[in-house]
Design a protein around this motif. Structure first.
Motif, PDB file in Angstrom:
ATOM      1  N   THR A  67       0.851  -1.187   0.000  1.00  0.00           N
ATOM      2  CA  THR A  67       0.000   0.000   0.000  1.00  0.00           C
ATOM      3  C   THR A  67       0.884   1.233   0.000  1.00  0.00           C
ATOM      4  O   THR A  67       1.644   1.462   0.941  1.00  0.00           O
ATOM      5  N   VAL A  68       0.808   1.992  -1.081  1.00  0.00           N
ATOM      6  CA  VAL A  68       1.538   3.258  -1.191  1.00  0.00           C
ATOM      7  C   VAL A  68       0.504   4.384  -1.091  1.00  0.00           C
ATOM      8  O   VAL A  68      -0.316   4.548  -1.997  1.00  0.00           O
ATOM      9  N   PRO A  69       0.495   5.152  -0.010  1.00  0.00           N
ATOM     10  CA  PRO A  69      -0.506   6.224   0.120  1.00  0.00           C
ATOM     11  C   PRO A  69      -0.403   7.221  -1.031  1.00  0.00           C
ATOM     12  O   PRO A  69       0.688   7.519  -1.532  1.00  0.00           O
ATOM     13  N   HIS A  70      -1.548   7.729  -1.434  1.00  0.00           N
ATOM     14  CA  HIS A  70      -1.572   8.723  -2.514  1.00  0.00           C
ATOM     15  C   HIS A  70      -2.725   9.686  -2.281  1.00  0.00           C
ATOM     16  O   HIS A  70      -3.687   9.382  -1.563  1.00  0.00           O
ATOM     17  N   ILE A  71      -2.596  10.846  -2.879  1.00  0.00           N
ATOM     18  CA  ILE A  71      -3.614  11.897  -2.783  1.00  0.00           C
ATOM     19  C   ILE A  71      -3.888  12.424  -4.189  1.00  0.00           C
ATOM     20  O   ILE A  71      -2.952  12.675  -4.953  1.00  0.00           O
TER      21      ILE A  71
END
Length: 351
Positions: A67-71
């Protein structure tokens, strides 16, 4: 009685009463290993099932996803993309300018309000200066009225004292009293005039109220104009731009996507039967699809269950609920961390 014995007929394997028989090579007794091979191949499904059972009994494992956080940065207000300051795969810092939008109706409203406020402020200053000049002109008259009031007050006291001594008549005292009352009325009139001149006229109050309303509208427009400048919410890497300069961007539409590789973690889906292994700071082994292994530890357990990913189960299993846990790598890994990439998680068998 004579008994005659005849010799049994000697037969050839490839000859039956003079007819030649062609036998297949696979049926020859000198190659029995082929039969064993057929037996082994036919037993593979059974061996596979036995292997799965042994694996479930010996190896404690779970499925995981990187899981790579992104916005997704979205537009807070409508406008045309005037200029873009970044590109794809560009690293940005927190607060860095990404792009600027242009909204012509908003800009026109800003210019109109600014012009009207400046004009009303000028008119209000003129009225205040005129009011100040009037107040200066009425000040000597007020001082003269105050002196007159004191003079007629002292004169009244003198005539009252003389009347008590018999040196003045009642008519003279009444005349002095009327003059004093006239001086009081004149003083009160000048005091009201002075207070009125020192205060703001009605027009000035109306202008002040109008200016206050326009200033509130102007502050709202300024806040909207600030939203035309898009900035990075945090330090990260831009993966994709959705629009280009000159294109229209509506409110809420995505502008670009930013990921945060430094905050990458693993979302593990652990079967409930391994609940005893799900503890904070538990060290596990992560196996990537390319074979690389890395150590990770459990950092948080949200306390919820989720369905296991459909592509993480075999044909003999079904989608089941699993305990969700978050893990982070102990040391850096060489394998690129791709959002959603599957990994295998192995727990130590002996706790």
């Amino acid at each position: 009685m004579k008994i005659r014995f005849s010799q049994p007929e000697h037969r050839m394997p490839n000859d039956d009463r003079g007819i030649r028989i062609q036998y297949g090579e696979a049926k020859r007794p000198r190659k029995p290993w082929r039969w064993y091979l057929i037996l082994i191949v036919s037993s593979l499904p059974l061996l596979y099932l036995i292997g799965l059972v042994l694996q479930e009994l010996i190896i404690v494992k779970a499925d995981g996803r990187i899981t790579v956080p992104h916005i997704i940065v979205r537009a807070s207000i409508d406008g045309y993309v005037k200029q873009v300051f970044v590109k794809s795969l560009h690293k940005v810092t927190e607060g860095e300018e990404l792009a600027i939008l242009e909204n012509l109706p908003l800009e026109d409203s800003f210019q109109r309000l600014t012009t009207e406020i400046n004009f009303l402020n000028g008119e209000k200053n003129k009225l205040q200066r005129q009011s100040g000049n009037t107040a200066l002109q009425s000040m000597p008259l007020l001082k003269f009225a105050q002196e007159q009031e004191k003079f007629y007050q002292n004169r009244l006291h003198q005539y009252e004292s003389l009347f008590k001594q018999g040196a003045a008549t009642q008519a003279e005292v009444a005349t002095a009293r009327n003059q004093y009352h006239g001086a009081l009325e004149n003083l009160a009139l000048h005091e009201r005039s002075q207070r009125r001149d020192q205060g703001f006229p009605a027009d000035t109050f109306q202008m002040a109220n109008r200016i206050s309303q326009l200033n509130l509208e102007l502050e709202q427009i300024k806040a909207q104009k600030k939203q035309l400048l898009l900035t990075a919410p945090a330090e990260g890497l831009i993966t994709e731009l959705f629009v280009q300069p000159g294109e229209y961007l509506g409110k809420g539409q995505p502008f670009l996507d930013i990921i945060f590789p430094e905050k990458a973690h693993i979302s593990a889906f652990i079967p409930p039967k391994y609940q005893d292994y799900v503890v904070i700071d538990q060290i596990v082994t992560v196996i990537f699809p390319n074979g690389e292994t890395a150590k990770a530890r459990i950092t948080s357990i949200p306390g919820v269950t989720q369905k296991s990913p459909a592509d993480g189960i075999n044909l003999l299993e079904y989608s089941r609920s699993a305990i969700l846990a978050h893990l982070e790598f102990i040391n850096p890994v060489e394998t690129p961390l791709i959002n959603g990439a599957p990994v295998d998680i192995r727990f130590p068998f002996f706790q």
